[in-house]
Scaffold this active site. Structure first.
Site, mmCIF file in Angstrom:
data_model
loop_
_atom_site.group_PDB
_atom_site.id
_atom_site.type_symbol
_atom_site.label_atom_id
_atom_site.label_comp_id
_atom_site.label_asym_id
_atom_site.label_seq_id
_atom_site.Cartn_x
_atom_site.Cartn_y
_atom_site.Cartn_z
ATOM 1 N N ASP A 33 -14.135 2.539 41.715
ATOM 2 C CA ASP A 33 -14.162 2.629 40.160
ATOM 3 C C ASP A 33 -13.560 1.164 39.517
ATOM 4 O O ASP A 33 -12.431 0.837 39.917
ATOM 5 C CB ASP A 33 -13.530 3.691 39.561
ATOM 6 C CG ASP A 33 -13.876 4.165 38.283
ATOM 7 O OD1 ASP A 33 -14.404 5.322 38.255
ATOM 8 O OD2 ASP A 33 -13.799 3.303 37.267
ATOM 9 N N ASP A 60 -15.610 -4.157 40.224
ATOM 10 C CA ASP A 60 -16.879 -3.860 39.727
ATOM 11 C C ASP A 60 -18.078 -4.127 40.582
ATOM 12 O O ASP A 60 -18.149 -5.026 41.195
ATOM 13 C CB ASP A 60 -17.129 -5.038 38.519
ATOM 14 C CG ASP A 60 -17.889 -4.742 37.561
ATOM 15 O OD1 ASP A 60 -19.081 -4.241 37.759
ATOM 16 O OD2 ASP A 60 -17.959 -4.988 36.159
ATOM 17 N N SER A 127 -30.782 11.622 35.623
ATOM 18 C CA SER A 127 -30.583 12.376 34.201
ATOM 19 C C SER A 127 -31.879 13.157 33.844
ATOM 20 O O SER A 127 -32.962 12.481 34.013
ATOM 21 C CB SER A 127 -30.000 11.451 33.135
ATOM 22 O OG SER A 127 -30.350 11.994 31.944
ATOM 23 N N TYR A 152 -30.147 3.121 28.107
ATOM 24 C CA TYR A 152 -29.486 3.742 29.017
ATOM 25 C C TYR A 152 -30.598 4.663 29.941
ATOM 26 O O TYR A 152 -30.508 4.746 31.019
ATOM 27 C CB TYR A 152 -28.519 4.791 28.430
ATOM 28 C CG TYR A 152 -27.981 5.833 29.290
ATOM 29 C CD1 TYR A 152 -27.140 5.690 30.312
ATOM 30 C CD2 TYR A 152 -28.625 7.049 28.972
ATOM 31 C CE1 TYR A 152 -26.964 6.940 31.159
ATOM 32 C CE2 TYR A 152 -28.164 8.309 29.867
ATOM 33 C CZ TYR A 152 -27.457 8.025 30.764
ATOM 34 O OH TYR A 152 -27.041 9.399 31.549
ATOM 35 N N LYS A 156 -31.881 4.900 34.185
ATOM 36 C CA LYS A 156 -31.899 5.847 35.006
ATOM 37 C C LYS A 156 -33.314 5.734 35.871
ATOM 38 O O LYS A 156 -33.377 6.334 37.011
ATOM 39 C CB LYS A 156 -31.555 7.290 34.515
ATOM 40 C CG LYS A 156 -29.958 7.420 33.818
ATOM 41 C CD LYS A 156 -29.184 7.314 35.126
ATOM 42 C CE LYS A 156 -27.837 7.151 34.780
ATOM 43 N NZ LYS A 156 -26.613 6.933 35.928
ATOM 44 N N ASN A 182 -27.073 18.906 30.804
ATOM 45 C CA ASN A 182 -25.934 18.611 29.942
ATOM 46 C C ASN A 182 -24.678 19.025 30.698
ATOM 47 O O ASN A 182 -24.212 20.354 30.450
ATOM 48 C CB ASN A 182 -26.237 19.010 28.615
ATOM 49 C CG ASN A 182 -27.235 18.173 27.944
ATOM 50 O OD1 ASN A 182 -28.273 18.000 28.380
ATOM 51 N ND2 ASN A 182 -26.860 17.742 26.753
HETATM 52 N N1 UFG Z 1 -24.680 17.243 18.585
HETATM 53 C C1 UFG Z 1 -24.539 17.721 17.305
HETATM 54 N N2 UFG Z 1 -23.338 17.055 16.714
HETATM 55 C C2 UFG Z 1 -22.481 16.112 17.698
HETATM 56 C C3 UFG Z 1 -22.830 15.918 18.957
HETATM 57 C C4 UFG Z 1 -24.159 16.320 19.464
HETATM 58 O O1 UFG Z 1 -24.943 18.234 16.734
HETATM 59 O O2 UFG Z 1 -21.451 15.955 17.168
HETATM 60 C C5 UFG Z 1 -26.198 17.881 19.235
HETATM 61 C C6 UFG Z 1 -27.142 16.637 19.374
HETATM 62 O O3 UFG Z 1 -27.936 16.512 18.291
HETATM 63 C C7 UFG Z 1 -27.894 17.428 20.600
HETATM 64 C C8 UFG Z 1 -26.723 18.217 21.371
HETATM 65 O O4 UFG Z 1 -25.904 18.507 20.572
HETATM 66 O O5 UFG Z 1 -28.825 18.410 19.974
HETATM 67 C C9 UFG Z 1 -26.173 17.743 22.676
HETATM 68 O O6 UFG Z 1 -25.971 16.446 22.430
HETATM 69 P P1 UFG Z 1 -25.029 15.469 23.368
HETATM 70 O O7 UFG Z 1 -24.681 14.193 22.726
HETATM 71 O O8 UFG Z 1 -23.906 16.326 23.858
HETATM 72 O O9 UFG Z 1 -25.999 15.374 24.655
HETATM 73 P P2 UFG Z 1 -27.676 15.051 24.717
HETATM 74 O O10 UFG Z 1 -28.557 15.821 25.104
HETATM 75 O O11 UFG Z 1 -28.040 14.057 23.526
HETATM 76 O O12 UFG Z 1 -27.318 13.715 25.791
HETATM 77 C C10 UFG Z 1 -26.990 14.100 27.257
HETATM 78 C C11 UFG Z 1 -26.447 12.992 27.677
HETATM 79 C C12 UFG Z 1 -26.974 11.849 28.028
HETATM 80 C C13 UFG Z 1 -28.194 12.148 28.723
HETATM 81 C C14 UFG Z 1 -29.085 13.268 27.941
HETATM 82 C C15 UFG Z 1 -30.284 13.744 28.626
HETATM 83 O O13 UFG Z 1 -25.180 12.660 27.210
HETATM 84 O O14 UFG Z 1 -26.375 10.859 28.967
HETATM 85 O O15 UFG Z 1 -28.059 14.264 27.796
HETATM 86 O O16 UFG Z 1 -30.992 14.651 27.656
HETATM 87 F F1 UFG Z 1 -29.122 11.267 28.991
#
Ligand code: UFG
Length: 342
Positions: A33, A60, A127, A152, A156, A182
Site C-alpha cells: 500500500d 506505489d 464495481s 473512475y 473499473k 455499496n
Molecule cells: N447520498 C446522499 N447524501 C450524501 C451522500 C450520498 O443522499 O451525502 C446518496 C447518493 O445520492 C446515493 C446514495 O446516497 O443515492 C449512495 O451514495 P454513495 O455515494 O454512498 O454511493 P454511490 O452509489 O454513489 O457510489 C458507490 C461507490 C462507488 C461505486 C458506486 C457504484 O462509492 O465507488 O457505488 O454504483 F462506483
C-alpha cells in the site's frame, strides 16, 4: 504450508477487513500500500483482531521498477487480491489522467509480474458501477455493461477488459472480478473501518459524521426519483461479508474450481434500500438524532440498483449474512471509537 497472498491496498477500507478474514482462514498475507488513502496504524489494528501482523511494503504499484523488485523479494506469493486504486468518483472527473494512470498501470504492472513469476491467481476489486442504471432489476452478471458515468467507473470497466484479454492468451492464469455493490459498516471489534479523507462523499460515513456532530446535517440528494419514497435505492453490503467473498474467491482459484479462467460475480445482499430507509434505520438502531434535509439530485447518480446474487450464492457458495441494522450499528460504533464518543 501456509499459502501466501498479496493484498494490494491492504491497509484500506475493504482491504483491511479482507486481510483479517484471510489471516483468520490460515493464509499468510503481505500487504502493499502506498498509504495515499490509509494509515499505517491499521496494521496494529489488524494484529489486535487476528493476532498476526501481516508483512507490509509501502510503495506505489504504478511504479514498474518498484513492483518488479517487490516480486523478486517475495517469490512465494501464490495469489493476488488487487484493491489498490483511486476510488473517488467526483475527483476522477476533475483528474481523469491521474485515475487512468494509477488504476490501469498498477494492474498492468501486477499482470506483467504474474506472468514473469508464474503467479496464476488474481481476485480483482470491481464495481457495480460497470452496469450504470440497469434496464432490468435486479442486476445479474449477464446484464449488459453500460458506458461509464465517470473516469473512475471507466477504469473499473477497462481493468475488467484487460483481465479478460490477458486471461484469453494466458490460459494458466485464473482471475475473478468481484463487482461490489455499496460496501458499508465496520469490523464488529470497532478496530478497523472506513477512514474517509476530508468531507465524506459516501452516504454512510456522512451519516455517522453528522451523528457524531462533525457535520451540521445530512443532505439527501433528491426525493423525486421513481422509487417508493422518492429517494435513490442501492444494495448496501456489510464490509465483513464482502471481505469473506474474497476468501471464498481465493479458495475457488487455489482449488481450481473455476468454470473458465476469467469469471465475475455480483457481490451484494440482493436487497435494495432507499436513502431515507437507511437514515431511518440508522436513527432507530442507534437512537441518535440525525438532522437531514432534502436537496436536489447529485449529478451522475443513478436512480436505483441492486444485485441478483444467485450466481455468487450457487457458484461461490457465498451469501451476505449480516442485517442492515447490525451493519449500521457497526458503522456507528466505529465512528464513536475514532471520535472518542462514549
Ligand atoms: N447520498 C446522499 N447524501 C450524501 C451522500 C450520498 O443522499 O451525502 C446518496 C447518493 O445520492 C446515493 C446514495 O446516497 O443515492 C449512495 O451514495 P454513495 O455515494 O454512498 O454511493 P454511490 O452509489 O454513489 O457510489 C458507490 C461507490 C462507488 C461505486 C458506486 C457504484 O462509492 O465507488 O457505488 O454504483 F462506483
Amino acid at each position: 504450508m501456509q499459502k501466501q497472498i498479496l493484498v494490494t491496498g491492504g491497509t484500506g477500507y475493504i482491504g483491511s477487513h479482507t486481510v483479517v478474514e484471510l489471516q483468520n482462514s490460515g493464509f499468510k498475507v503481505v500487504i502493499v500500500d502506498n498509504l495515499s488513502n490509509s494509515e499505517i496504524s491499521v496494521l496494529s489494528a489488524i494484529e489486535k483482531i487476528s493476532g498476526i501482523r501481516p508483512d507490509f511494503e509501502q510503495f506505489d504499484l504504478s511504479d514498474k521498477t518498484l513492483t518488479d523488485a517487490f516480486f523478486d523479494k517475495y517469490p512465494k506469493i501464490e495469489a493476488i487480491i488487487h484493491f489498490a486504486a483511486f476510488k473517488a468518483v467526483g475527483e476522477s472527473v476533475e483528474k481523469p489522467l491521474e485515475y487512468y494512470r494509477n488504476n490501469l498501470n498498477s494492474l498492468m504492472n501486477l499482470l506483467d509480474n504474474m506472468k514473469r513469476c508464474g503467479i496464476a491467481h488474481m481476485v480483482f476489486s470491481s464495481s457495480c458501477t460497470v452496469y450504470g442504471q440497469p434496464d432490468i432489476l435486479p442486476v445479474t452478471e449477464s446484464t449488459p455493461r453500460k458506458p461509464a458515468e465517470s473516469p473512475y467507473g471507466n477504469t473499473k470497466a477497462i481493468c475488467e477488459d484487460i483481465l479478460r484479454d490477458f486471461c484469453k492468451v494466458n490460459s494458466q492464469t485464473n482471475c475473478i472480478a468481484l463487482r461490489y455493490f455499496n460496501p458499508i459498516g465496520a469490523h464488529p471489534s470497532a478496530l478497523i473501518g472506513e477512514l474517509p479523507l476530508g468531507v465524506p462523499a459516501n452516504l454512510v460515513p456522512f451519516i455517522t459524521q453528522t451523528a457524531a456532530g462533525l457535520r451540521k446535517e445530512l443532505s439527501i440528494f433528491g426525493d423525486d426519483y421513481n422509487t417508493p419514497d422518492g429517494t435513490a435505492i442501492r444494495d448496501y453490503i456489510n464490509v465483513v461479508d464482502l471481505a469473506m467473498a474474497h476468501v471464498v474467491a481465493i479458495n475457488r482459484l487455489l482449488n481450481n474450481n473455476q468454470k473458465n479462467n476469467f469469471e465475475f460475480f455480483n457481490i451484494g445482499t440482493g436487497q435494495g434500500n432507499s436513502v431515507l430507509q437507511l437514515v431511518k434505520t440508522f436513527i432507530q438502531v442507534t437512537g441518535v438524532n440525525l438532522p437531514y434535509k432534502i436537496v436536489g439530485r447529485r449529478a451522475g447518480d443513478i436512480e436505483k440498483t441492486w444485485a441478483d446474487t444467485t450466481l455468487a450464492n450457487s457458484e461461490l457458495g457465498w451469501k451476505a449474512e449480516k442485517t442492515l441494522e447490525e451493519t449500521l450499528l457497526s458503522a456507528w460504533m466505529w465512528e464513536k471509537k475514532i471520535r472518542d464518543i462514549k
